[in-house]
Each structure stands twice: as structure tokens, then as C-alpha cells.
Design a protein around this motif. Structure first.
Motif, PDB file in Angstrom:
ATOM      1  N   LYS A   1      -5.794   1.397  -9.436  1.00 43.70           N
ATOM      2  CA  LYS A   1      -6.241   0.451  -8.396  1.00 43.70           C
ATOM      3  C   LYS A   1      -6.335  -0.976  -8.938  1.00 43.70           C
ATOM      4  O   LYS A   1      -6.032  -1.942  -8.231  1.00 43.70           O
ATOM      5  CB  LYS A   1      -7.599   0.867  -7.818  1.00 43.70           C
ATOM      6  CG  LYS A   1      -7.639   2.300  -7.280  1.00 43.70           C
ATOM      7  CD  LYS A   1      -6.738   2.480  -6.070  1.00 43.70           C
ATOM      8  CE  LYS A   1      -6.658   3.925  -5.630  1.00 43.70           C
ATOM      9  NZ  LYS A   1      -5.740   4.752  -6.403  1.00 43.70           N
ATOM     10  N   TYR A   2      -6.734  -1.126 -10.221  1.00 39.48           N
ATOM     11  CA  TYR A   2      -6.912  -2.489 -10.722  1.00 39.48           C
ATOM     12  C   TYR A   2      -5.568  -3.201 -10.807  1.00 39.48           C
ATOM     13  O   TYR A   2      -5.477  -4.412 -10.568  1.00 39.48           O
ATOM     14  CB  TYR A   2      -7.662  -2.490 -12.058  1.00 39.48           C
ATOM     15  CG  TYR A   2      -6.869  -2.030 -13.266  1.00 39.48           C
ATOM     16  CD1 TYR A   2      -6.826  -0.675 -13.614  1.00 39.48           C
ATOM     17  CD2 TYR A   2      -6.166  -2.939 -14.049  1.00 39.48           C
ATOM     18  CE1 TYR A   2      -6.108  -0.251 -14.714  1.00 39.48           C
ATOM     19  CE2 TYR A   2      -5.448  -2.522 -15.152  1.00 39.48           C
ATOM     20  CZ  TYR A   2      -5.419  -1.175 -15.487  1.00 39.48           C
ATOM     21  OH  TYR A   2      -4.702  -0.758 -16.562  1.00 39.48           O
TER      22      TYR A   2
ATOM     23  N   TRP B   1       0.016   2.262  -3.814  1.00 42.55           N
ATOM     24  CA  TRP B   1      -1.385   2.674  -3.859  1.00 42.55           C
ATOM     25  C   TRP B   1      -1.562   3.960  -4.666  1.00 42.55           C
ATOM     26  O   TRP B   1      -2.478   4.081  -5.479  1.00 42.55           O
ATOM     27  CB  TRP B   1      -1.924   2.853  -2.428  1.00 42.55           C
ATOM     28  CG  TRP B   1      -3.358   3.254  -2.353  1.00 42.55           C
ATOM     29  CD1 TRP B   1      -3.844   4.479  -2.065  1.00 42.55           C
ATOM     30  CD2 TRP B   1      -4.490   2.410  -2.595  1.00 42.55           C
ATOM     31  NE1 TRP B   1      -5.224   4.468  -2.097  1.00 42.55           N
ATOM     32  CE2 TRP B   1      -5.641   3.208  -2.422  1.00 42.55           C
ATOM     33  CE3 TRP B   1      -4.660   1.053  -2.939  1.00 42.55           C
ATOM     34  CZ2 TRP B   1      -6.928   2.703  -2.570  1.00 42.55           C
ATOM     35  CZ3 TRP B   1      -5.943   0.562  -3.089  1.00 42.55           C
ATOM     36  CH2 TRP B   1      -7.057   1.385  -2.908  1.00 42.55           C
ATOM     37  N   GLU B   2      -0.644   4.949  -4.421  1.00 39.53           N
ATOM     38  CA  GLU B   2      -0.749   6.218  -5.130  1.00 39.53           C
ATOM     39  C   GLU B   2      -0.116   6.133  -6.508  1.00 39.53           C
ATOM     40  O   GLU B   2      -0.440   6.904  -7.400  1.00 39.53           O
ATOM     41  CB  GLU B   2      -0.037   7.335  -4.324  1.00 39.53           C
ATOM     42  CG  GLU B   2      -0.637   7.606  -2.954  1.00 39.53           C
ATOM     43  CD  GLU B   2      -2.016   8.242  -3.038  1.00 39.53           C
ATOM     44  OE1 GLU B   2      -2.313   8.906  -4.044  1.00 39.53           O
ATOM     45  OE2 GLU B   2      -2.811   8.039  -2.114  1.00 39.53           O
TER      46      GLU B   2
ATOM     47  N   PHE C   1      -3.010  -2.481  -8.810  1.00 41.69           N
ATOM     48  CA  PHE C   1      -2.619  -2.720  -7.410  1.00 41.69           C
ATOM     49  C   PHE C   1      -3.226  -4.023  -6.913  1.00 41.69           C
ATOM     50  O   PHE C   1      -2.521  -4.888  -6.376  1.00 41.69           O
ATOM     51  CB  PHE C   1      -3.071  -1.543  -6.543  1.00 41.69           C
ATOM     52  CG  PHE C   1      -2.798  -1.744  -5.082  1.00 41.69           C
ATOM     53  CD1 PHE C   1      -3.804  -2.172  -4.220  1.00 41.69           C
ATOM     54  CD2 PHE C   1      -1.528  -1.527  -4.544  1.00 41.69           C
ATOM     55  CE1 PHE C   1      -3.561  -2.365  -2.869  1.00 41.69           C
ATOM     56  CE2 PHE C   1      -1.282  -1.716  -3.196  1.00 41.69           C
ATOM     57  CZ  PHE C   1      -2.295  -2.135  -2.364  1.00 41.69           C
TER      58      PHE C   1
ATOM     59  N   TYR D   1       0.841  -1.200   0.000  1.00 40.79           N
ATOM     60  CA  TYR D   1       0.000   0.000   0.000  1.00 40.79           C
ATOM     61  C   TYR D   1       0.877   1.252   0.000  1.00 40.79           C
ATOM     62  O   TYR D   1       0.649   2.185  -0.776  1.00 40.79           O
ATOM     63  CB  TYR D   1      -0.935  -0.020   1.211  1.00 40.79           C
ATOM     64  CG  TYR D   1      -1.816   1.197   1.321  1.00 40.79           C
ATOM     65  CD1 TYR D   1      -1.403   2.324   2.039  1.00 40.79           C
ATOM     66  CD2 TYR D   1      -3.067   1.234   0.705  1.00 40.79           C
ATOM     67  CE1 TYR D   1      -2.201   3.445   2.130  1.00 40.79           C
ATOM     68  CE2 TYR D   1      -3.872   2.361   0.797  1.00 40.79           C
ATOM     69  CZ  TYR D   1      -3.433   3.452   1.510  1.00 40.79           C
ATOM     70  OH  TYR D   1      -4.222   4.566   1.603  1.00 40.79           O
TER      71      TYR D   1
END
Lengths: 284, 360
Positions: free
Chosen positions: B326-327, B321-322, B329, B317
């Protein structure tokens, strides 16, 4: 050792713990309440307020000790609430209470969340801090009145005048006259400094250190988070008076205190209620 | 002869006997092996006598159906204990204001004494332990209420010593009734007391012990060492409870400190402190898995696994994360899990083959 103790022995030890702990607590209470009083003071509803609402599933009642601190900002009335830093709780005082003021800790790389410490707090009733608070309110009221007089149509000034008027009235009738004036690690030293037991309460409390950022400089200052005992239980013999008071209808303007309470603090600095007197209507 | 020293040992033996009987039936049906009449009768008689003895001494479940009922009884006992304990508090709060101080004190002192008698009687009369668990928890609730309300009535300065007394009492009841729930109550109270004391020694006001998560480390070490030093064979699952709580008290503070260094006692740069605790988290969770496998402590292995994964995904994370959609990640999270599965499968195969070689 555990497997050599029989079930009977374990239960017997359980009984002994129950009895011993209760004997200890009761004897401690008796020790606090016997002997000369540490403080004997009469406070009113302004300093010992009723709960905001009575919970129907809790038939007990406690009065909440209301106290304030005198902040540094002479122009801000709200600087006088107890959650603000008192002017006297500066770096030197914090160090005397055991705080380590490490300026390096304030740098962003090593900043630490401060850890609260226990201390004894001296509270003064109807002393100089209360008089100063009154003076600040009166000064603010006069300034607001004067500003409104020169510019009567200004709605903002009218609001400020009303606010100042309310604050002054509150200061005279409802605001607590109990102010925290000092702190120390040794209660006997505080008592030596403030010997009047009818005006000064010495109570255990919690102090924490914070950082105040003024002009990009980090200045350490302290807050008194709370007193260890701020709620004083109302015994059954005094409940009738408070139940009567709570059942009376109160007009919106009537805000003067309705009762006086005599509070004693014992040798362990733990308080209890000794007497309650309802204040007659004309005295409120 | 009965070798079992605790209920869990006894239940394990009963399950073993049932599995043996089921496996023997399959072997005989497939004509792999069998017992002659004399052997069959001797074993059946031995098992029957043993199961009767175990049922009489430890109230074990002799069949699958009994086991299902027992699970339901355990859940009901747990909920009943919590419910009655809570009702004690609310009952007292509802009526205490109507009593004089003397009456309040009398009720508060009498309640735990009476319920302790009740616990003693139910423990003696009823071997299953379900009712003594309820009585024991109600007794502890009464004792907590006893000291807490005396503090309110007499405006006593709060103290951490109450937690020590509650802990000792809970431990005594737990060992007297062989109840894990009461042991957990004792561990929580004692761990709280140790953490509060650790905080006080470092100059903190005791109620604010949570401001420094490192205060929990002494409690974690003590809880982990207790079952290692004192044998708990006579008590069902006590050692597991100690170890699980020890690991929670150890790893949760490390997790907090690996993400938020300003609450650490250590006087170094916050980034350095967080890095240290992140590394410590990985090392100690891996060490827990290794130790658990070595000592056959499944609870330690599971806790180690859970926290290793938490530390790993917390790092992911932080890193990604940034930095990525998101997919992607979550796709990487899934791929990591599959990689872990493949590694465990290979380790499992290696263990199986090693076992086969040893048998040859």
C-alpha cells in the motif's frame, strides 16, 4: 422563448399547472371508481394486515396486502412466500411477458442484471393453490408426527414436529389465502380467463427474470417483485374500528383474523376500501 | 449606461470597479501613473451612479463586508428553505390521519396554491431573492406533497409523469424568481423523468430506471444543450448549473459502467464493455477540460479535471492495489500528482510567455 416570458406569465403558468394536475388526478380517481367494478372481494386480516407498528409521527394508516405464490418445491413450506418464484412463471410465460431469454446472456462473460417489467397479475382467493398449500402442510405435519412417534426421544425430530405443527396452525388461521396464479400483459385477457370477480383480483405488478442453477444448468425463472399498489389507505370513517382493534389486548394464542374488509378495484385496477367489519370473538 | 443583464454580471462589474479603484490608488502611490482632477471626478461620479443603479436593480454587494454578510444570508436562506420544506412534509404526516378525505384533498390542493401566492408576493416586494427562495422551495415541497399524498390516499398506481409535472413547475418558479436552488430541483426532477422514460422505452419498469445507467445519457445531453441553445444571460449562474448537472449525469454512469458492465444495455463481453467505458471516460473528461478552457467555462474545466483524476486513480487501483504494498501504491499516487503539477506549471508558463509576445 424564456426571456420573452414575463414574471407574471411564469407565475400564471405555475397556477395553471397546479390546477390542471389536480383536476387530472381527481378526474382519474373518479374514472377509476365509477362504472362497473373490476373486482369486488372481501378479505380478512390474513390478507390485509395492519402495520406492524404505528409511527407516532405519521397519523395515517394503510393496510398491507399479503399474498403468496406456490413454488415448485412441494417439500418446502417456505417456497410459498411471494418472494419465491411461482411454479407457473417459467420460461414460456416470461417470454409471453416480453422478456428476452438470451441463454448467451447467462455466460459469465456477458451476464446481465435482469431488468424488471410491468405486467398484470391474477390473484386467486381461497382457491386451489391455498388448498394445495394446506395439503402440503398437513402432509409435512403427518410425516413429522410419524417420525416422532417412532423416535420419541429425538430432540431434532421433536423440533421438526413443533415447527410443522406451527406451520399447519398458521396455514389454518393466519397465513394469507391469496395466491398469485397467472400474469399477462393484457388485463382483459386475464379477466376472460378468470371471470369470477369475487375471487380473482387483477392487479398491476412488476415481474423480473432470474437464473436458477440446478445441476450446473442455468434455468430461467421469474419472480413477482411486487404489486404496484400493495398498501390500501384507511379512510377516516373506518379508522375507529381499527383503533379499537389495536387498543384491545391480544393473548399470545389468539391469532385468528379480527376484521373483514370489502375491497373494490376499479377500471384502472386501483383499489379502495368500501366497508370494514369487526369479526366477533367467537368467529375468529 | 447599465449594460449588465443579470445579478451575477452586476456583481462582477461592481467587483471590477472596486479592483480598479484599489489598483489606481497603488499606481498613484508608486508614481507610475495618475489622473488629473477632472478625470478623477468624472470617473468617481460615473462609478458612484453606476453602483447605485446596480444596487437598486440587482441588490449587489458594494463592499467586501456586504459580501460577507451576503454569503451568510445565502447559507441561511438555503438552510431555511430546506428546513421549512421538510417541516411541511412532517407536519402533514403528523396530522393527516385525523382529517376526512375531503379535508385532506382540500389541504393538499390549497397548500401549493397559497404558497405560490406567497412566492409571487415575496418576489415582488423583496429584491434580494432570499425570502422568495425560501417561499419557492416551500411551494415546490407543497406541490410534491400534493401529488404524492393524493396517490397514497386514493391508492393510485405510481407514475413517472409526476416527475415531469414537478420539473415544469420547478423550472417556472426558478425562472420567475431567478433562483438556482429551484432550478436544481427542476433539473433533478426532469433528468429523473427522462431517465425513467428512456428505461421504459427499452422495456424496463420505470422505477427500476437505475438498473441501466445508460438511461441517464439522454438527460445529460439535453441539460448540456439547453444553455448552449437558449441564452441565460439574464439569470445568475443558470448556465453553470445546467452544465454541472449535465456532466454529473454523464460521467457518473460512465464511472459505474467502466467498473460494472452487467448493468449495460450493450450486448458484448463485460470486459469489452468496461474497457470501452474506461476509454470513453478518459476521452470525454479530457474533452471537457479542452472545451471548458476554450469557452471559458470554469465549471466544465473543474468537472472534467475531477472526473479525469477519478478515472485515472480508479485505473491505478485496478492495476496495482493487489499487486504492490500500500505504501508504494500511495507513493505512486503522490508522484502522479506531482507530475501533473509540473505539466500544468509548464503549460501555464508557456501561456504566460505567449501572452507576453502578443503584448509586444
Amino acid at each position: 422563448m424564456i426571456k420573452t416570458l414575463s414574471t407574471r406569465t411564469l407565475f400564471t403558468l405555475g397556477f395553471l399547472i397546479l390546477i390542471a394536475s389536480n383536476v387530472f388526478v381527481i378526474s382519474r380517481v373518479a374514472g377509476n371508481r365509477t362504472g362497473p367494478y373490476e373486482t369486488m372481494i372481501e378479505l380478512t386480516e390474513r390478507e390485509l394486515s395492519l402495520p406492524y407498528s404505528m409511527h407516532e409521527e405519521n397519523s395515517g394508516m394503510s393496510l398491507q396486502l399479503q399474498w403468496r405464490t406456490m413454488g415448485k418445491n412441494t417439500n418446502d413450506y417456505y417456497d410459498n412466500y411471494h418472494y419465491n418464484s411461482p411454479a407457473w412463471l417459467d420460461e414460456e410465460k416470461l417470454k409471453s411477458l416480453g422478456f428476452t431469454i438470451d441463454k448467451i446472456s447467462d455466460s459469465s462473460e456477458r451476464r446481465k442484471r435482469p431488468v424488471p417489467r410491468q405486467a398484470f397479475i391474477a390473484l386467486e382467493y381461497q382457491g386451489e393453490p391455498y388448498q394445495e398449500s394446506l395439503r402440503r402442510c398437513e402432509k409435512k405435519f403427518e410425516a413429522a408426527q410419524s417420525a416422532l412417534q417412532t423416535n420419541a426421544g429425538n430432540e431434532k425430530l421433536r423440533q421438526e414436529f413443533k415447527s410443522a405443527e406451527t406451520q399447519l396452525q398458521s396455514e389454518h388461521t393466519t397465513a394469507s389465502r391469496l395466491f398469485a396464479v397467472d400474469a399477462g400483459l393484457r388485463p382483459e385477457m386475464l379477466r376472460k380467463k378468470y371471470p369470477d370477480r369475487s375471487r380473482f383480483i387483477i392487479a398491476a405488478g412488476v415481474v423480473e427474470q432470474n437464473w436458477n442453477y440446478e445441476n450446473k444448468k442455468a434455468i430461467p425463472e421469474g419472480d413477482i417483485s411486487n404489486l404496484m399498489v400493495e398498501r390500501i389507505h384507511v379512510p377516516l370513517e373506518f379508522r375507529k374500528i381499527f383503533d379499537e382493534i389495536l387498543s384491545e389486548k391480544r393473548s399470545g394464542d389468539a391469532k385468528s383474523p379480527r376484521y373483514k374488509v370489502q375491497i373494490a378495484y376499479g377500471s384502472r385496477f386501483e383499489p379502495w376500501m368500501r366497508a370494514v367489519t369487526k369479526m366477533p370473538d367467537d368467529k375468529r | 449606461m447599465m449594460r449588465e443583464t443579470s445579478k451575477s454580471d452586476a456583481q462582477q462589474r461592481a467587483d471590477q470597479i472596486r479592483q480598479f479603484q484599489a489598483e489606481l490608488a497603488i499606481l498613484e502611490k508608486d508614481n507610475i501613473a495618475g489622473l488629473d482632477h477632472h478625470q478623477r471626478m468624472a470617473i468617481a461620479q460615473y462609478h458612484q451612479e453606476l453602483l447605485l443603479q446596480l444596487a437598486k436593480t440587482y441588490d449587489i454587494d458594494a463592499s467586501k463586508r456586504e459580501k460577507q454578510f451576503s454569503l451568510g444570508m445565502r447559507i441561511a436562506s438555503f438552510l431555511g428553505a430546506l428546513g421549512l420544506a421538510a417541516s411541511v412534509f412532517f407536519f402533514f404526516y403528523q396530522f393527516w390521519g385525523k382529517f376526512s378525505t375531503s379535508a385532506q384533498v382540500f389541504i393538499l390542493i390549497a397548500a401549493p396554491l397559497i404558497t405560490l401566492c406567497g412566492t409571487m408576493i415575496t418576489a415582488r416586494l423583496e429584491a434580494t431573492g432570499y425570502f422568495s427562495k425560501i417561499a419557492g422551495l416551500v411551494c415546490i415541497a407543497c406541490f410534491v406533497l400534493n401529488l404524492f399524498m393524493l396517490g397514497q390516499i386514493f391508492n393510485i398506481t405510481p407514475s413517472d409523469n409526476a416527475f415531469f409535472v414537478w420539473a415544469v413547475f420547478a423550472f417556472l418558479l426558478a425562472y420567475a424568481t431567478d433562483t438556482r436552488l429551484l432550478l436544481a430541483a427542476g433539473i433533478i426532477s426532469f433528468a429523473g423523468f427522462l431517465a425513467m422514460r428512456a428505461g421504459t422505452w427499452w422495456g424496463c419498469y420505470w422505477i427500476d430506471f437505475g438498473e441501466r445507467p445508460e438511461n441517464f445519457f439522454p438527460a445529460a445531453i439535453v441539460m448540456f444543450l439547453v444553455p448552449a441553445i437558449f441564452s441565460h444571460k439574464r439569470f445568475s449562474g443558470f448556465d453553470m448549473i445546467y452544465r454541472v448537472f449535465a456532466m454529473l449525469l454523464f460521467f457518473i454512469p460512465i464511472l459505474i459502467l467502466s467498473n460494472y458492465a452487467p448493468v449495460s444495455y450493450i450486448n458484448l463481453d463485460n470486459d469489452v464493455i468496461e474497457g470501452m467505458y474506461q476509454v470513453a471516460g478518459f476521452i470525454f473528461s479530457a474533452a471537457a477540460i479542452w472545451l471548458g478552457l476554450r469557452k471559458n467555462w470554469i465549471d466544465v474545466v473543474n468537472c472534467g479535471n475531477v472526473f479525469f483524476v477519478i478515472f485515472l486513480y480508479t485505473k491505478f487501483y485496478d492495476w496495482w492495489w493487489e499487486a504492490m504494498p500500500k505504501y508504494i501504491f500511495f507513493f505512486i499516487i503522490g508522484l502522479t500528482a506531482i507530475l501533473a503539477l509540473l505539466i500544468f506549471k509548464r503549460l501555464r508558463s508557456a501561456t504566460y510567455h505567449k501572452l507576453q509576445e502578443v503584448r509586444r
